[in-house]
Design a protein around this motif. Structure first.
Motif, PDB file in Angstrom:
ATOM      1  N   GLY A  16       0.754  -1.362  -0.057  1.00  0.00           N
ATOM      2  CA  GLY A  16      -0.077  -0.088   0.179  1.00  0.00           C
ATOM      3  C   GLY A  16       0.789   1.333  -0.148  1.00  0.00           C
ATOM      4  N   SER A  17       0.096   2.329   0.111  1.00  0.00           N
ATOM      5  CA  SER A  17       0.910   3.788  -0.013  1.00  0.00           C
ATOM      6  C   SER A  17       0.211   4.625   1.297  1.00  0.00           C
ATOM      7  N   LEU A  18       1.389   5.359   1.532  1.00  0.00           N
ATOM      8  CA  LEU A  18       0.893   6.574   2.565  1.00  0.00           C
ATOM      9  C   LEU A  18       1.797   7.802   2.165  1.00  0.00           C
ATOM     10  N   ARG A  19       1.199   9.005   2.694  1.00  0.00           N
ATOM     11  CA  ARG A  19       1.786  10.169   2.334  1.00  0.00           C
ATOM     12  C   ARG A  19       1.939  10.844   3.564  1.00  0.00           C
ATOM     13  N   LEU A  20       3.239  11.224   3.933  1.00  0.00           N
ATOM     14  CA  LEU A  20       3.313  12.184   5.001  1.00  0.00           C
ATOM     15  C   LEU A  20       3.594  13.517   4.850  1.00  0.00           C
ATOM     16  N   SER A  21       3.286  14.544   5.694  1.00  0.00           N
ATOM     17  CA  SER A  21       3.459  15.913   5.422  1.00  0.00           C
ATOM     18  C   SER A  21       4.159  16.494   6.803  1.00  0.00           C
ATOM     19  N   CYS A  22       4.939  17.453   6.456  1.00  0.00           N
ATOM     20  CA  CYS A  22       5.719  18.275   7.648  1.00  0.00           C
ATOM     21  C   CYS A  22       5.793  19.861   7.340  1.00  0.00           C
ATOM     22  N   ALA A  23       5.122  20.355   8.050  1.00  0.00           N
ATOM     23  CA  ALA A  23       5.031  21.751   8.067  1.00  0.00           C
ATOM     24  C   ALA A  23       5.970  22.432   9.206  1.00  0.00           C
ATOM     25  N   ALA A  24       6.786  23.527   8.628  1.00  0.00           N
ATOM     26  CA  ALA A  24       7.515  24.444   9.618  1.00  0.00           C
ATOM     27  C   ALA A  24       7.061  25.551   9.626  1.00  0.00           C
ATOM     28  N   SER A  25       6.893  26.220  11.187  1.00  0.00           N
ATOM     29  CA  SER A  25       6.549  27.556  11.176  1.00  0.00           C
ATOM     30  C   SER A  25       7.508  27.947  12.330  1.00  0.00           C
ATOM     31  N   GLY A  26       7.201  29.441  12.370  1.00  0.00           N
ATOM     32  CA  GLY A  26       8.234  30.039  13.478  1.00  0.00           C
ATOM     33  C   GLY A  26       9.083  30.994  12.527  1.00  0.00           C
ATOM     34  N   PRO A  27       9.754  31.705  13.462  1.00  0.00           N
ATOM     35  CA  PRO A  27      10.977  32.877  12.803  1.00  0.00           C
ATOM     36  C   PRO A  27      12.101  32.130  11.887  1.00  0.00           C
ATOM     37  N   ILE A  28      11.496  31.971  10.558  1.00  0.00           N
ATOM     38  CA  ILE A  28      12.314  31.156   9.570  1.00  0.00           C
ATOM     39  C   ILE A  28      12.927  32.204   8.599  1.00  0.00           C
ATOM     40  N   PHE A  29      14.151  32.319   8.302  1.00  0.00           N
ATOM     41  CA  PHE A  29      14.571  33.110   7.177  1.00  0.00           C
ATOM     42  C   PHE A  29      14.594  32.138   6.172  1.00  0.00           C
ATOM     43  N   CYS A  95      10.343  14.001  11.049  1.00  0.00           N
ATOM     44  CA  CYS A  95      10.618  15.288  10.087  1.00  0.00           C
ATOM     45  C   CYS A  95      11.926  15.858  10.697  1.00  0.00           C
ATOM     46  N   HIS A  96      12.899  16.324   9.843  1.00  0.00           N
ATOM     47  CA  HIS A  96      13.744  17.061  10.344  1.00  0.00           C
ATOM     48  C   HIS A  96      14.184  18.413   9.278  1.00  0.00           C
ATOM     49  N   ALA A  97      14.913  19.441   9.780  1.00  0.00           N
ATOM     50  CA  ALA A  97      14.867  20.502   8.935  1.00  0.00           C
ATOM     51  C   ALA A  97      16.072  21.258   9.420  1.00  0.00           C
ATOM     52  N   GLU A  98      17.025  21.853   8.710  1.00  0.00           N
ATOM     53  CA  GLU A  98      17.922  22.831   8.910  1.00  0.00           C
ATOM     54  C   GLU A  98      17.417  24.173   8.870  1.00  0.00           C
ATOM     55  N   VAL A  99      17.158  24.934   9.770  1.00  0.00           N
ATOM     56  CA  VAL A  99      16.703  26.289   9.675  1.00  0.00           C
ATOM     57  C   VAL A  99      17.566  27.478   9.906  1.00  0.00           C
ATOM     58  N   ARG A 100      17.667  28.495   9.166  1.00  0.00           N
ATOM     59  CA  ARG A 100      18.261  29.658   9.569  1.00  0.00           C
ATOM     60  C   ARG A 100      17.401  30.738   9.911  1.00  0.00           C
ATOM     61  N   GLY A 101      17.526  31.174  11.119  1.00  0.00           N
ATOM     62  CA  GLY A 101      16.591  32.410  11.665  1.00  0.00           C
ATOM     63  C   GLY A 101      17.184  33.645  11.056  1.00  0.00           C
ATOM     64  N   TYR A 102      16.529  34.652  11.257  1.00  0.00           N
ATOM     65  CA  TYR A 102      16.754  35.976  10.990  1.00  0.00           C
ATOM     66  C   TYR A 102      18.078  36.390  11.173  1.00  0.00           C
ATOM     67  N   ASP A 103      18.383  36.057  12.498  1.00  0.00           N
ATOM     68  CA  ASP A 103      19.549  36.581  13.254  1.00  0.00           C
ATOM     69  C   ASP A 103      20.797  35.531  13.021  1.00  0.00           C
ATOM     70  N   ASP A 104      20.523  34.444  12.357  1.00  0.00           N
ATOM     71  CA  ASP A 104      21.616  33.113  12.612  1.00  0.00           C
ATOM     72  C   ASP A 104      22.363  33.243  11.444  1.00  0.00           C
ATOM     73  N   TYR A 105      23.820  32.931  11.595  1.00  0.00           N
ATOM     74  CA  TYR A 105      24.725  32.802  10.797  1.00  0.00           C
ATOM     75  C   TYR A 105      24.548  31.428  10.161  1.00  0.00           C
ATOM     76  N   HIS A 106      24.792  30.526  11.039  1.00  0.00           N
ATOM     77  CA  HIS A 106      24.378  29.115  10.769  1.00  0.00           C
ATOM     78  C   HIS A 106      23.108  28.779  11.119  1.00  0.00           C
ATOM     79  N   PRO A 107      22.702  27.464  10.252  1.00  0.00           N
ATOM     80  CA  PRO A 107      21.310  26.954  10.522  1.00  0.00           C
ATOM     81  C   PRO A 107      21.208  26.041  11.676  1.00  0.00           C
ATOM     82  N   SER A 108      20.329  26.025  12.120  1.00  0.00           N
ATOM     83  CA  SER A 108      20.083  24.887  13.483  1.00  0.00           C
ATOM     84  C   SER A 108      19.063  23.717  13.066  1.00  0.00           C
ATOM     85  N   ASN A 109      19.213  22.705  13.738  1.00  0.00           N
ATOM     86  CA  ASN A 109      18.522  21.534  13.378  1.00  0.00           C
ATOM     87  C   ASN A 109      17.213  21.272  14.281  1.00  0.00           C
ATOM     88  N   TYR A 110      16.191  21.045  13.768  1.00  0.00           N
ATOM     89  CA  TYR A 110      14.999  21.023  14.276  1.00  0.00           C
ATOM     90  C   TYR A 110      14.310  19.362  13.976  1.00  0.00           C
TER      91      TYR A 110
END
Length: 121
Positions: A16-29, A95-110
């Motif tokens: 069978g099949s499945l579809r996963l979704s992952c939405a990121a929210s917050g202070p994201i550059f 779900c995993h994301a490397e996110v850079r915030g508005y004041d970040d030089y390097h991305p962070s892991n979430y």
């Protein structure tokens, strides 16, 4: 704070099949990469597949040809279409994301909270 919210897990029969979704929210550059990992009982968490903001993907050999990752940059959302599911795909999918915030030089892991995928034989 950046949050990742997953949806779409469940129980499905083999083949069978499945579809996963992952939405990121917050202070994201910008989001450098988004992807999926999974962890089966008694095993370490492993990479399933990942996609960059430019659309480049990298997938585990075990899912190539069966799983497809896609991304909507405007919605900060990543999708995982899983076809031809096997019992060995049973795991908690994170779900995993490397996110850079508005004041970040390097991305962070979430990480998301995880969603259970169970494939019955």
């Amino acid at each position: 704070q950046v949050q990742l919210v997953e949806s779409g897990g469940g129980l499905v029969q083999a083949g069978g099949s499945l579809r996963l979704s992952c939405a990121a929210s917050g202070p994201i550059f910008n989001i450098v990469t988004m992807g999926w990992y999974r962890q089966a009982p008694g095993k370490q968490r492993e990479l399933v597949t990942v996609i960059t903001s430019g659309g480049t993907t990298n997938s585990s050999d075990s899912v190539k040809g069966r799983f497809t990752i896609s991304r909507d940059n405007a919605k900060n959302t990543v999708y995982l279409q899983m076809n031809s599911l096997k019992p060995e795909d049973t795991a908690v999918y994170y779900c995993h994301a490397e996110v850079r915030g508005y004041d970040d030089y390097h991305p962070s892991n979430y990480w998301g909270q995880g969603t259970q995928v169970t494939v019955s034989s």
